[in-house]
Design a protein around this motif. Structure first.
Motif, PDB file in Angstrom:
ATOM      1  N   ASP A 216       0.823  -1.208   0.000  1.00 38.91           N
ATOM      2  CA  ASP A 216       0.000   0.000   0.000  1.00 38.91           C
ATOM      3  C   ASP A 216       0.860   1.262   0.000  1.00 38.91           C
ATOM      4  O   ASP A 216       0.352   2.353   0.237  1.00 38.91           O
ATOM      5  N   ALA A 217       2.162   1.112  -0.285  1.00 37.74           N
ATOM      6  CA  ALA A 217       2.989   2.295  -0.513  1.00 37.74           C
ATOM      7  C   ALA A 217       2.543   2.944  -1.826  1.00 37.74           C
ATOM      8  O   ALA A 217       2.343   2.267  -2.827  1.00 37.74           O
ATOM      9  N   ALA A 218       2.366   4.256  -1.821  1.00 38.86           N
ATOM     10  CA  ALA A 218       1.816   4.953  -2.985  1.00 38.86           C
ATOM     11  C   ALA A 218       2.732   4.809  -4.193  1.00 38.86           C
ATOM     12  O   ALA A 218       3.915   5.150  -4.147  1.00 38.86           O
ATOM     13  N   VAL A 219       2.188   4.297  -5.305  1.00 36.76           N
ATOM     14  CA  VAL A 219       2.907   4.117  -6.569  1.00 36.76           C
ATOM     15  C   VAL A 219       2.039   4.676  -7.690  1.00 36.76           C
ATOM     16  O   VAL A 219       0.851   4.381  -7.754  1.00 36.76           O
ATOM     17  N   ASN A 220       2.642   5.471  -8.562  1.00 36.44           N
ATOM     18  CA  ASN A 220       1.919   6.106  -9.654  1.00 36.44           C
ATOM     19  C   ASN A 220       2.671   5.922 -10.969  1.00 36.44           C
ATOM     20  O   ASN A 220       3.801   5.420 -10.977  1.00 36.44           O
ATOM     21  N   PRO A 221       2.063   6.289 -12.120  1.00 33.95           N
ATOM     22  CA  PRO A 221       2.776   6.198 -13.391  1.00 33.95           C
ATOM     23  C   PRO A 221       4.129   6.901 -13.312  1.00 33.95           C
ATOM     24  O   PRO A 221       4.220   8.049 -12.891  1.00 33.95           O
ATOM     25  N   GLY A 222       5.174   6.202 -13.726  1.00 28.78           N
ATOM     26  CA  GLY A 222       6.538   6.705 -13.601  1.00 28.78           C
ATOM     27  C   GLY A 222       7.317   5.954 -12.541  1.00 28.78           C
ATOM     28  O   GLY A 222       8.544   5.928 -12.561  1.00 28.78           O
ATOM     29  N   ASN A 223       6.610   5.323 -11.601  1.00 26.23           N
ATOM     30  CA  ASN A 223       7.255   4.490 -10.581  1.00 26.23           C
ATOM     31  C   ASN A 223       7.696   3.134 -11.140  1.00 26.23           C
ATOM     32  O   ASN A 223       8.510   2.437 -10.521  1.00 26.23           O
ATOM     33  N   SER A 224       7.141   2.748 -12.294  1.00 27.31           N
ATOM     34  CA  SER A 224       7.458   1.435 -12.859  1.00 27.31           C
ATOM     35  C   SER A 224       8.958   1.261 -13.023  1.00 27.31           C
ATOM     36  O   SER A 224       9.641   2.122 -13.584  1.00 27.31           O
ATOM     37  N   GLY A 225       9.476   0.129 -12.552  1.00 29.12           N
ATOM     38  CA  GLY A 225      10.895  -0.150 -12.625  1.00 29.12           C
ATOM     39  C   GLY A 225      11.670   0.328 -11.420  1.00 29.12           C
ATOM     40  O   GLY A 225      12.864   0.063 -11.295  1.00 29.12           O
ATOM     41  N   GLY A 237      11.642  -5.892  -4.127  1.00 30.32           N
ATOM     42  CA  GLY A 237      10.800  -5.981  -5.312  1.00 30.32           C
ATOM     43  C   GLY A 237      11.050  -4.845  -6.286  1.00 30.32           C
ATOM     44  O   GLY A 237      11.667  -3.833  -5.942  1.00 30.32           O
ATOM     45  N   ILE A 238      10.570  -5.043  -7.527  1.00 27.37           N
ATOM     46  CA  ILE A 238      10.612  -4.003  -8.560  1.00 27.37           C
ATOM     47  C   ILE A 238       9.178  -3.555  -8.821  1.00 27.37           C
ATOM     48  O   ILE A 238       8.345  -4.337  -9.295  1.00 27.37           O
ATOM     49  N   ASN A 239       8.872  -2.309  -8.483  1.00 25.54           N
ATOM     50  CA  ASN A 239       7.507  -1.797  -8.651  1.00 25.54           C
ATOM     51  C   ASN A 239       7.094  -1.878 -10.112  1.00 25.54           C
ATOM     52  O   ASN A 239       7.808  -1.414 -11.001  1.00 25.54           O
ATOM     53  N   THR A 240       5.919  -2.467 -10.351  1.00 25.68           N
ATOM     54  CA  THR A 240       5.551  -2.824 -11.725  1.00 25.68           C
ATOM     55  C   THR A 240       4.172  -2.352 -12.145  1.00 25.68           C
ATOM     56  O   THR A 240       3.984  -1.893 -13.260  1.00 25.68           O
ATOM     57  N   ALA A 241       3.180  -2.487 -11.274  1.00 22.71           N
ATOM     58  CA  ALA A 241       1.805  -2.239 -11.722  1.00 22.71           C
ATOM     59  C   ALA A 241       0.961  -1.661 -10.596  1.00 22.71           C
ATOM     60  O   ALA A 241       1.260  -1.823  -9.407  1.00 22.71           O
ATOM     61  N   ILE A 242      -0.091  -0.963 -11.003  1.00 22.94           N
ATOM     62  CA  ILE A 242      -1.117  -0.528 -10.067  1.00 22.94           C
ATOM     63  C   ILE A 242      -2.456  -1.044 -10.562  1.00 22.94           C
ATOM     64  O   ILE A 242      -2.633  -1.303 -11.749  1.00 22.94           O
ATOM     65  N   SER A 243      -3.381  -1.221  -9.654  1.00 25.97           N
ATOM     66  CA  SER A 243      -4.737  -1.607 -10.016  1.00 25.97           C
ATOM     67  C   SER A 243      -5.625  -0.397  -9.786  1.00 25.97           C
ATOM     68  O   SER A 243      -5.813   0.034  -8.647  1.00 25.97           O
ATOM     69  N   SER A 244      -6.105   0.188 -10.873  1.00 28.02           N
ATOM     70  CA  SER A 244      -6.801   1.457 -10.751  1.00 28.02           C
ATOM     71  C   SER A 244      -7.805   1.638 -11.869  1.00 28.02           C
ATOM     72  O   SER A 244      -7.576   1.216 -13.003  1.00 28.02           O
ATOM     73  N   GLN A 245      -8.921   2.282 -11.560  1.00 22.32           N
ATOM     74  CA  GLN A 245      -9.910   2.641 -12.576  1.00 22.32           C
ATOM     75  C   GLN A 245      -9.600   3.991 -13.192  1.00 22.32           C
ATOM     76  O   GLN A 245     -10.165   4.368 -14.216  1.00 22.32           O
ATOM     77  N   THR A 246      -8.693   4.741 -12.563  1.00 25.68           N
ATOM     78  CA  THR A 246      -8.374   6.087 -13.036  1.00 25.68           C
ATOM     79  C   THR A 246      -6.997   6.174 -13.668  1.00 25.68           C
ATOM     80  O   THR A 246      -6.680   7.155 -14.313  1.00 25.68           O
ATOM     81  N   GLY A 247      -6.165   5.150 -13.484  1.00 30.42           N
ATOM     82  CA  GLY A 247      -4.798   5.195 -13.987  1.00 30.42           C
ATOM     83  C   GLY A 247      -3.810   5.686 -12.957  1.00 30.42           C
ATOM     84  O   GLY A 247      -2.603   5.672 -13.184  1.00 30.42           O
ATOM     85  N   SER A 248      -4.306   6.138 -11.804  1.00 30.13           N
ATOM     86  CA  SER A 248      -3.445   6.598 -10.724  1.00 30.13           C
ATOM     87  C   SER A 248      -3.686   5.766  -9.470  1.00 30.13           C
ATOM     88  O   SER A 248      -4.626   4.978  -9.391  1.00 30.13           O
ATOM     89  N   TYR A 249      -2.859   5.987  -8.487  1.00 28.49           N
ATOM     90  CA  TYR A 249      -2.864   5.191  -7.265  1.00 28.49           C
ATOM     91  C   TYR A 249      -4.193   5.310  -6.511  1.00 28.49           C
ATOM     92  O   TYR A 249      -4.713   6.407  -6.321  1.00 28.49           O
ATOM     93  N   ILE A 250      -4.741   4.170  -6.093  1.00 31.04           N
ATOM     94  CA  ILE A 250      -5.982   4.197  -5.321  1.00 31.04           C
ATOM     95  C   ILE A 250      -5.883   3.372  -4.042  1.00 31.04           C
ATOM     96  O   ILE A 250      -6.881   3.142  -3.382  1.00 31.04           O
ATOM     97  N   GLY A 251      -4.683   2.920  -3.670  1.00 28.58           N
ATOM     98  CA  GLY A 251      -4.584   2.231  -2.392  1.00 28.58           C
ATOM     99  C   GLY A 251      -3.636   1.062  -2.359  1.00 28.58           C
ATOM    100  O   GLY A 251      -3.199   0.666  -1.291  1.00 28.58           O
ATOM    101  N   TYR A 252      -3.310   0.485  -3.516  1.00 27.77           N
ATOM    102  CA  TYR A 252      -2.338  -0.614  -3.495  1.00 27.77           C
ATOM    103  C   TYR A 252      -1.687  -0.763  -4.857  1.00 27.77           C
ATOM    104  O   TYR A 252      -2.205  -0.315  -5.873  1.00 27.77           O
ATOM    105  N   SER A 253      -0.505  -1.385  -4.837  1.00 26.75           N
ATOM    106  CA  SER A 253       0.276  -1.562  -6.051  1.00 26.75           C
ATOM    107  C   SER A 253       1.013  -2.890  -5.971  1.00 26.75           C
ATOM    108  O   SER A 253       0.940  -3.588  -4.952  1.00 26.75           O
ATOM    109  N   PHE A 254       1.733  -3.216  -7.051  1.00 26.37           N
ATOM    110  CA  PHE A 254       2.300  -4.557  -7.151  1.00 26.37           C
ATOM    111  C   PHE A 254       3.748  -4.487  -7.632  1.00 26.37           C
ATOM    112  O   PHE A 254       4.108  -3.636  -8.441  1.00 26.37           O
TER     113      PHE A 254
END
Length: 467
Positions: A216-225, A237-254
């Motif tokens: 649940d550390a905030a990750v947004n477009p540009g954080n990939s890699g 880990g290597i930050n890779t993806a977010i699960s979002s309906q808006t394209g931005s961070y909504i609470g968790y990432s992968f």
């Protein structure tokens, strides 16, 4: 005489009152003071009790952040794109390709300038550059990439030794453990966010082919890699993806676990490609519905539906109906627990399985085999053919169809092709292994037809031409 008796009586009464007052007010108060003195040490642990609060306070991330931001770089990817057709294109012809710049993050993993990032960050790159935290920019070279695990390896040449992040064992990270995400979201360089590991072995594909760390550390477009590190500043880990309906961070990432990322880049450096060790089973994760359907009481683990012929699982004696509960002492609750651990293994590695068989627990060691299967477009899953597969047809080369593509299965069956048929030639080139098939398909241009020659299970030669 009466006066004397009166004085004696008054004196006696005074003595009685005096003694009573001493007993009541002085002697009892002295006892209370002694008791207070003796119980005073009981109050001393109060300070120690307050100290127990400290482990539950948020840790200090400053040292981990300071060490990590200098080893996380800003990756810029220049690509050429034709873009969408415009109204002018219809009249004046297709315009020339346009330059597009994509950005992401990367992590320096040794002092010589090797950088790990996501494959999707550098995909189709014509030019690659990385910018350090000190604003120095270097041209980067792509060493290799793996689209399956979304990992790529870059190399830069610097005049000095570079700061880098060391790997942690991602199998040992725990749910609830504090982590930092470091990267360059929205082109904001050297950004640090904090959170916890909220889950492990997450699969976003629905095919149990992925095994992400969820945070649940905030990750947004540009954080990939970018880097996901523990409180010691070690890479988990290597930050890779977010699960979002808006394209931005909504609470968790992968994030891709560090064990998988490290194995991928080691394979790229040593072999030039990724070496996948396979167990050789087909099956699925258990739950209440499946457990009831197959008649078992277990709701956690991986149920083996079939064993691939000639695989490590087959040679080790795994059977249909076995339930895998652990792999190398790691609990297996779902299929992604299993695939995640296997993604960090190579052919000839040995894994130890704990499984249930007919109600009894058994421990079996399995030597992983090289992945000799491939999901061929239009056709289905194929495997390297053995001598026993080729002998009935008097063939010297070919690959065997072991499962028809579900979408086109009826077409193949209507044309006399079934599982067990042998593909001998693709685009006029003989095939001996699934590697040959993959190589031919990669070299094929988008407009080139696909010509396949097969021997069906009746020994008849068939030819197909797809455009």
């Amino acid at each position: 005489m009466k006066k004397i008796l009166s004085m004696v009586l008054v004196s006696a009464l005074g003595g009685i009152f005096t003694l009573s007052a001493y007993k009541i007010f002085i002697e009892e108060n002295h006892s209370n003071l002694v008791t207070t003195t003796e119980t005073q040490p009981v109050l001393l642990p109060t300070t120690k009790v307050n100290n127990t609060i400290r482990p539950y306070e948020a840790p200090d991330f400053s040292l981990a952040a300071e060490n990590t931001v200098n080893a996380v770089v800003h990756v810029k990817n220049v690509t050429l794109s034709s873009g969408q057709m415009t109204f002018q294109d219809f009249f004046y012809g297709r315009s020339s390709q346009r330059t597009q710049v994509g950005t992401g993050s990367g992590v320096i993993i040794n002092a010589d300038g090797y950088i790990i990032t996501n494959n999707h960050v550098i995909k189709n790159a014509q030019e690659l550059s990385v910018t350090m935290n000190n604003n120095k920019t270097y041209t980067a070279e792509l060493v290799g990439a793996d689209s399956k695990n979304d990992i790529a390896l870059l190399k830069i040449n610097a005049d000095e030794e570079l700061p880098f992040v060391t790997f942690a064992d991602s199998d040992n990270v725990k749910i609830g453990e504090w982590v930092l995400a470091v990267g360059n979201p929205f082109n904001l360089t050297s950004t640090v966010t904090a959170g916890i590991i909220s889950a492990k072995s997450r699969d976003l594909s629905g095919t149990s082919s992925q095994s992400f760390i969820q945070t649940d550390a905030a990750v947004n477009p540009g954080n990939s890699g970018g880097a996901l590190v523990n409180t010691k500043g070690e890479l988990v880990g290597i930050n890779t993806a977010i699960s979002s309906q808006t394209g931005s961070y909504i609470g968790y990432s992968f994030a891709v676990p560090s064990n998988i990322a490290r194995k991928v880049i080691e394979d790229i450096l040593e072999y030039g490609n990724v070496q996948n060790g396979i167990l050789g089973i087909q099956g699925g994760a258990l739950n209440s519905a499946i457990a009831e359907k197959i008649g078992v009481n277990e709701t956690e683990g991986v149920y083996i539906d079939s064993v691939v012929e000639g695989s490590g699982a087959d040679k080790a004696g795994l059977k249909e109906g076995d339930i895998i509960k652990e792999i190398d002492n790691i609990k297996v609750s779902k299929f992604s627990d299993l695939t995640g651990h296997l993604s960090a293994k190579r052919p000839d590695d040995v894994v130890n399985l704990k499984l249930l068989r007919d109600g009894s627990t058994e421990n079996i060691a399995v030597t992983l085999a090289k992945n000799d299967t491939f999901n061929m477009p239009l056709v289905g899953r194929i495997k390297n053919a053995t001598r026993s597969d080729l002998k009935p047809f008097n063939l010297k080369n070919g690959v065997k169809i072991i499962q028809l593509n579900g979408e086109y299965a009826q077409y193949w069956k209507n044309n006399g092709i079934s599982e067990g048929s042998i593909i001998t030639t693709i685009n006029d080139t003989k095939v001996n292994t699934v590697d040959d098939v993959q190589s031919i398909l990669k070299q094929r241009t988008p407009h080139e037809s696909l010509r396949i020659e097969l021997i069906n299970t009746n020994g008849e030669r068939e030819r197909f031409n797809f455009r």
